[in-house]
Scaffold this motif. Sequence first.
Motif, PDB file in Angstrom:
ATOM      1  N   ALA A  17       0.839  -1.206   0.000  1.00 60.01           N
ATOM      2  CA  ALA A  17       0.000   0.000   0.000  1.00 60.01           C
ATOM      3  C   ALA A  17       0.870   1.251   0.000  1.00 60.01           C
ATOM      4  CB  ALA A  17      -0.928  -0.003   1.206  1.00 60.01           C
ATOM      5  N   SER A  18       1.918   1.240   0.779  1.00 62.80           N
ATOM      6  CA  SER A  18       2.826   2.384   0.831  1.00 62.80           C
ATOM      7  C   SER A  18       3.532   2.566  -0.501  1.00 62.80           C
ATOM      8  CB  SER A  18       3.844   2.190   1.958  1.00 62.80           C
ATOM      9  OG  SER A  18       4.722   3.280   2.014  1.00 62.80           O
ATOM     10  N   PRO A  71      13.510  17.347   3.729  1.00 57.33           N
ATOM     11  CA  PRO A  71      12.065  17.464   3.519  1.00 57.33           C
ATOM     12  C   PRO A  71      11.548  18.884   3.787  1.00 57.33           C
ATOM     13  CG  PRO A  71      12.538  15.401   4.610  1.00 57.33           C
ATOM     14  CD  PRO A  71      13.834  16.192   4.580  1.00 57.33           C
ATOM     15  N   ASP A  72      12.088  19.564   4.786  1.00 60.22           N
ATOM     16  CA  ASP A  72      11.662  20.940   5.068  1.00 60.22           C
ATOM     17  C   ASP A  72      12.036  21.879   3.918  1.00 60.22           C
ATOM     18  OD1 ASP A  72      10.489  20.328   7.509  1.00 60.22           O
ATOM     19  OD2 ASP A  72      12.280  20.847   8.671  1.00 60.22           O
ATOM     20  N   ALA A  87       0.450  15.376  -1.918  1.00 61.51           N
ATOM     21  CA  ALA A  87       0.088  14.455  -0.839  1.00 61.51           C
ATOM     22  C   ALA A  87      -1.359  13.997  -0.976  1.00 61.51           C
ATOM     23  CB  ALA A  87       0.312  15.123   0.520  1.00 61.51           C
ATOM     24  N   ALA A  88      -2.238  14.935  -1.288  1.00 62.63           N
ATOM     25  CA  ALA A  88      -3.658  14.594  -1.434  1.00 62.63           C
ATOM     26  C   ALA A  88      -3.864  13.630  -2.602  1.00 62.63           C
ATOM     27  CB  ALA A  88      -4.488  15.859  -1.632  1.00 62.63           C
ATOM     28  N   GLU A  96       5.311  12.588   4.493  1.00 62.66           N
ATOM     29  CA  GLU A  96       5.781  11.478   3.673  1.00 62.66           C
ATOM     30  C   GLU A  96       6.091  11.954   2.256  1.00 62.66           C
ATOM     31  OE1 GLU A  96       4.448   6.976   2.315  1.00 62.66           O
ATOM     32  OE2 GLU A  96       3.270   8.028   3.830  1.00 62.66           O
ATOM     33  N   THR A  97       5.261  12.825   1.742  1.00 59.51           N
ATOM     34  CA  THR A  97       5.485  13.374   0.402  1.00 59.51           C
ATOM     35  C   THR A  97       6.810  14.125   0.353  1.00 59.51           C
ATOM     36  OG1 THR A  97       3.121  13.538  -0.015  1.00 59.51           O
ATOM     37  CG2 THR A  97       4.552  14.954  -1.333  1.00 59.51           C
ATOM     38  N   ALA A  98       7.028  15.010   1.301  1.00 55.07           N
ATOM     39  CA  ALA A  98       8.274  15.787   1.340  1.00 55.07           C
ATOM     40  C   ALA A  98       9.481  14.872   1.495  1.00 55.07           C
ATOM     41  CB  ALA A  98       8.219  16.812   2.467  1.00 55.07           C
ATOM     42  N   ARG A  99       9.335  13.818   2.280  1.00 50.66           N
ATOM     43  CA  ARG A  99      10.431  12.869   2.494  1.00 50.66           C
ATOM     44  C   ARG A  99      10.784  12.154   1.177  1.00 50.66           C
ATOM     45  NH1 ARG A  99       8.338  10.875   6.652  1.00 50.66           N
ATOM     46  NH2 ARG A  99       7.365   9.040   5.742  1.00 50.66           N
TER      47      ARG A  99
END
Length: 137
Positions: A17-18, A71-72, A87-88, A96-99
């Motif tokens: 799933a991930s 990520p920041d 992300a949406a 998680e998206t930024a990572r």
Amino acid sequence: MGIVDTITSKLGGQSQASDGKAGSILSGVMEMFSARESGGLQELISSFQQRGLGDVVSSWVGRGENKPISPDQVREGLGNDRVRDLAAKAGVSEDETARHLSSHLPDFVDKMTPDGQVPQGGWMEKGMEFLKGKFSG
């Protein structure tokens, strides 16, 4: 097997799933790069430059070593709205998206600018070649 399936099957160490969600993030990045009406790759690079991350993104375009990005810094460079949208679409958290983007964006931009310059066309094709090479057996 489609490109997103190939990408997600090769991300390794994550649940199925991930994997699908990570593939959706990368698919969203492909959409960003191919959106010529919105400036595509050049607009993305400009976004980082305007937000004080020009040295980082320039290292990805240039021929030398790619500087890492946190990520920041991804959030700062892309803007929170874009990260939130990705992300949406992927159905994952913004963190998680930024990572994922911090891990893949430097190589992705680097491969899309092999001559040290932003190409005038063919963004999608270059991106697909990179993804196939990176995530295929």
